[in-house]
Write a protein that holds these residues in place. Structure first.
Motif, PDB file in Angstrom:
ATOM      1  N   UNK A 140     -11.446  14.102  10.625  1.00 59.38           N
ATOM      2  CA  UNK A 140     -10.315  13.986   9.721  1.00 59.38           C
ATOM      3  C   UNK A 140     -10.518  14.948   8.558  1.00 59.38           C
ATOM      4  N   UNK A 141      -9.461  15.208   7.822  1.00 60.86           N
ATOM      5  CA  UNK A 141      -9.535  16.119   6.681  1.00 60.86           C
ATOM      6  C   UNK A 141     -10.585  15.655   5.679  1.00 60.86           C
TER       7      UNK A 141
ATOM      8  N   UNK B 105     -15.941  18.257   0.712  1.00 62.56           N
ATOM      9  CA  UNK B 105     -16.463  17.284  -0.258  1.00 62.56           C
ATOM     10  C   UNK B 105     -15.362  16.812  -1.211  1.00 62.56           C
ATOM     11  N   UNK B 106     -15.607  15.687  -1.853  1.00 64.03           N
ATOM     12  CA  UNK B 106     -14.657  15.141  -2.822  1.00 64.03           C
ATOM     13  C   UNK B 106     -14.346  16.179  -3.891  1.00 64.03           C
TER      14      UNK B 106
ATOM     15  N   UNK C 175     -17.776  25.574 -10.977  1.00 62.36           N
ATOM     16  CA  UNK C 175     -18.084  24.355 -10.254  1.00 62.36           C
ATOM     17  C   UNK C 175     -18.459  23.268 -11.243  1.00 62.36           C
ATOM     18  N   UNK C 176     -17.654  22.225 -11.285  1.00 63.05           N
ATOM     19  CA  UNK C 176     -17.929  21.050 -12.109  1.00 63.05           C
ATOM     20  C   UNK C 176     -18.478  19.977 -11.209  1.00 63.05           C
ATOM     21  N   UNK C 177     -19.608  19.392 -11.589  1.00 60.86           N
ATOM     22  CA  UNK C 177     -20.263  18.410 -10.729  1.00 60.86           C
ATOM     23  C   UNK C 177     -19.815  16.972 -10.973  1.00 60.86           C
ATOM     24  N   UNK C 178     -19.308  16.691 -12.136  1.00 57.21           N
ATOM     25  CA  UNK C 178     -18.914  15.318 -12.433  1.00 57.21           C
ATOM     26  C   UNK C 178     -17.613  14.998 -11.737  1.00 57.21           C
TER      27      UNK C 178
ATOM     28  N   UNK D  22     -13.567  17.152 -10.956  1.00 56.67           N
ATOM     29  CA  UNK D  22     -13.478  17.926  -9.711  1.00 56.67           C
ATOM     30  C   UNK D  22     -12.061  18.327  -9.325  1.00 56.67           C
ATOM     31  N   UNK D  23     -11.103  18.007 -10.095  1.00 55.18           N
ATOM     32  CA  UNK D  23      -9.737  18.440  -9.796  1.00 55.18           C
ATOM     33  C   UNK D  23      -9.550  19.872 -10.230  1.00 55.18           C
TER      34      UNK D  23
END
Length: 119
Positions: free
Chosen positions: A3-4, A9-10, A111-114, A118-119
């Motif tokens: 699935x997508x 990753x989130x 790249x934001x890890x929190x 992540x949006x």
């Protein structure tokens, strides 16, 4: 069957037509407008040596960095969580002899890890 949600990753997503083209056009238009006002574009790398990057970080934590080892130098690299510190590095090293004020423009991915970022 995958699935997508199993593919990425989130917080990550594919930019699909027509949104990918619209986003690219908007970025080009903004950078072209800045160029018409005398701003010159710089493009820092996505990754740098961690120690150099963290020396310039203000308001960000080392925990905000995605780190990995450079297979050639065996030094720790980090993906940038923000580009501002890299622009400062460029201004104070590679462009140190240029007349001030500098008018620099830039765009790129970070790249934001929190998870809330992540949006």
């Amino acid at each position: 069957m995958r699935t997508q949600s199993n593919l990425l990753p989130e917080g990550f997503h594919d930019a699909l037509p027509p949104y990918a083209e619209a986003a690219s056009r908007l970025e080009r238009d903004v950078l072209d407008t800045l160029a018409s006002h005398g701003y010159v574009r710089v493009t820092p790398p996505l990754a740098e040596y961690e120690d150099g990057l963290t020396e310039r970080m203000q308001g960000a934590s080392r925990n905000d960095l995605m780190r990995f080892v450079d297979p050639i130098s065996q030094r720790t690299l980090a993906l940038r969580p923000d580009m501002t510190m890299q622009i400062g590095r460029i201004a104070t090293t590679s462009l140190v002899d240029r007349p001030r004020p500098l008018r620099l423009s830039y765009s790129g991915q970070v790249l934001k890890l929190r998870s809330g970022q992540l949006q």
